[in-house]
Design a protein around this motif. Sequence first.
Motif, PDB file in Angstrom:
ATOM      1  N   THR A   1       0.690  -1.129   0.014  1.00 15.12           N
ATOM      2  CA  THR A   1      -0.124   0.012  -0.043  1.00 15.12           C
ATOM      3  C   THR A   1       0.788   1.250   0.029  1.00 15.12           C
ATOM      4  O   THR A   1       2.102   1.191   0.280  1.00 15.12           O
ATOM      5  CB  THR A   1      -0.900   0.071   1.292  1.00 15.12           C
ATOM      6  N   LEU A   2       0.393   2.174  -0.443  1.00 12.19           N
ATOM      7  CA  LEU A   2       0.924   3.627  -0.062  1.00 12.19           C
ATOM      8  C   LEU A   2       1.302   3.943   1.082  1.00 12.19           C
ATOM      9  O   LEU A   2       2.537   4.622   1.182  1.00 12.19           O
ATOM     10  CB  LEU A   2      -0.182   4.550  -0.925  1.00 12.19           C
ATOM     11  N   ASP A   3       0.389   3.808   2.044  1.00 11.73           N
ATOM     12  CA  ASP A   3       0.641   3.877   3.567  1.00 11.73           C
ATOM     13  C   ASP A   3       1.899   3.361   3.886  1.00 11.73           C
ATOM     14  O   ASP A   3       2.697   3.763   4.458  1.00 11.73           O
ATOM     15  CB  ASP A   3      -0.350   3.908   4.387  1.00 11.73           C
TER      16      ASP A   3
ATOM     17  N   GLU B   1       5.581   5.022   5.081  1.00 12.84           N
ATOM     18  CA  GLU B   1       6.150   4.549   6.152  1.00 12.84           C
ATOM     19  C   GLU B   1       7.849   4.066   6.060  1.00 12.84           C
ATOM     20  O   GLU B   1       8.868   4.807   6.729  1.00 12.84           O
ATOM     21  CB  GLU B   1       5.639   3.431   7.004  1.00 12.84           C
ATOM     22  N   VAL B   2       7.821   3.250   4.869  1.00 14.37           N
ATOM     23  CA  VAL B   2       9.423   3.232   4.479  1.00 14.37           C
ATOM     24  C   VAL B   2      10.211   4.236   4.034  1.00 14.37           C
ATOM     25  O   VAL B   2      11.374   4.486   4.568  1.00 14.37           O
ATOM     26  CB  VAL B   2       9.319   1.938   3.463  1.00 14.37           C
ATOM     27  N   LEU B   3       9.491   4.877   3.560  1.00 11.33           N
ATOM     28  CA  LEU B   3      10.208   6.332   2.943  1.00 11.33           C
ATOM     29  C   LEU B   3      10.682   7.350   3.973  1.00 11.33           C
ATOM     30  O   LEU B   3      11.902   7.956   4.121  1.00 11.33           O
ATOM     31  CB  LEU B   3       9.759   6.825   1.696  1.00 11.33           C
ATOM     32  N   CYS B   4       9.500   7.645   4.684  1.00  7.86           N
ATOM     33  CA  CYS B   4       9.670   8.431   5.996  1.00  7.86           C
ATOM     34  C   CYS B   4      10.882   7.892   6.809  1.00  7.86           C
ATOM     35  O   CYS B   4      11.481   8.472   7.631  1.00  7.86           O
ATOM     36  CB  CYS B   4       8.409   8.780   6.739  1.00  7.86           C
ATOM     37  N   SER B   5      10.969   6.441   7.068  1.00  5.71           N
ATOM     38  CA  SER B   5      12.143   6.008   7.870  1.00  5.71           C
ATOM     39  C   SER B   5      13.438   6.366   7.335  1.00  5.71           C
ATOM     40  O   SER B   5      14.382   6.529   7.882  1.00  5.71           O
ATOM     41  CB  SER B   5      11.860   4.638   8.219  1.00  5.71           C
ATOM     42  N   ASP B   6      13.387   6.069   5.980  1.00  5.90           N
ATOM     43  CA  ASP B   6      14.928   6.117   5.265  1.00  5.90           C
ATOM     44  C   ASP B   6      14.946   6.470   3.720  1.00  5.90           C
ATOM     45  O   ASP B   6      14.968   5.645   3.097  1.00  5.90           O
ATOM     46  CB  ASP B   6      15.787   5.007   5.584  1.00  5.90           C
ATOM     47  N   GLY B   7      14.078   7.747   3.564  1.00 12.18           N
ATOM     48  CA  GLY B   7      13.985   7.919   2.203  1.00 12.18           C
ATOM     49  C   GLY B   7      14.943   7.901   1.108  1.00 12.18           C
ATOM     50  O   GLY B   7      14.866   7.601  -0.015  1.00 12.18           O
TER      51      GLY B   7
ATOM     52  N   LEU C   1       3.158  11.160  -2.207  1.00 11.16           N
ATOM     53  CA  LEU C   1       4.879  10.807  -2.184  1.00 11.16           C
ATOM     54  C   LEU C   1       5.718  11.924  -2.260  1.00 11.16           C
ATOM     55  O   LEU C   1       6.695  11.954  -1.697  1.00 11.16           O
ATOM     56  CB  LEU C   1       5.190   9.660  -3.044  1.00 11.16           C
ATOM     57  N   ARG C   2       5.228  12.528  -3.372  1.00 13.84           N
ATOM     58  CA  ARG C   2       6.293  13.954  -3.571  1.00 13.84           C
ATOM     59  C   ARG C   2       6.062  14.791  -2.451  1.00 13.84           C
ATOM     60  O   ARG C   2       7.075  15.611  -2.290  1.00 13.84           O
ATOM     61  CB  ARG C   2       5.990  14.331  -5.065  1.00 13.84           C
TER      62      ARG C   2
END
Length: 216
Positions: free
Chosen positions: A41-43, A47-53, A77-78
């Motif tokens: 999912t996008l959420d 979560e993954v990107l906010c942790s280590d984008g 996302l952007r």
Amino acid sequence: MNDELDGFAVLLVDDHPLFRDGLATALRHQVPTLQVHAVATLDQALEVLCSDGEAFDLVLLDYRLPGEDGLRGAERLRARCPSVGIGLMSGVDDPTLPRRAYDAGLMAYLPKALELPALLSCLRRLANGETVFDDELLAPAISVAAVAGPRGLTGRQVDVLRHLATGASNKKIARALGISPATVKKHIEDIFDKMGASNRLQAVMMARDTLEQHDA
């Protein structure tokens, strides 16, 4: 022999487990040094990107995600992670999607019907900082970027060079061009090789001279 995909990191976002997990496994098998992380999912992606984008060079979004389409998802996302490159994947037969993805500032539109070798070729182009769309649909836009620049630089490398000449950091260049800092770093390394520069300061000075001659 080095592969453009060595160390390239992809976040695959698709809610169909057979496609998502099968594609991730196939990509890892073909290029073991390619880093592939898959979520449903996008959420989960946020979560993954906010942790280590900065760990990812590219996010590949399915167009049909639960609750929203991939283009709206790309906007989310952007907004949260402006430096990561985003591509759209779809099995939908909609000839307007490549243009809509391009106009939205995405890096690629990849049909799910692509054979694995063709998909890997597209990923290699993306790893080199190119955009990947339907050539016939976007020929006017793509042909400009494809023209060779000074010292044999690609169109995207010239874009990086212009920002480099201002003294911009890799993160700032990535944000301005909508690509990842890791992709910017690779472009700068290639620019150094083509220009014969040994460090960033020398490259900045040479960039200014080269661009002045190119634009004259």
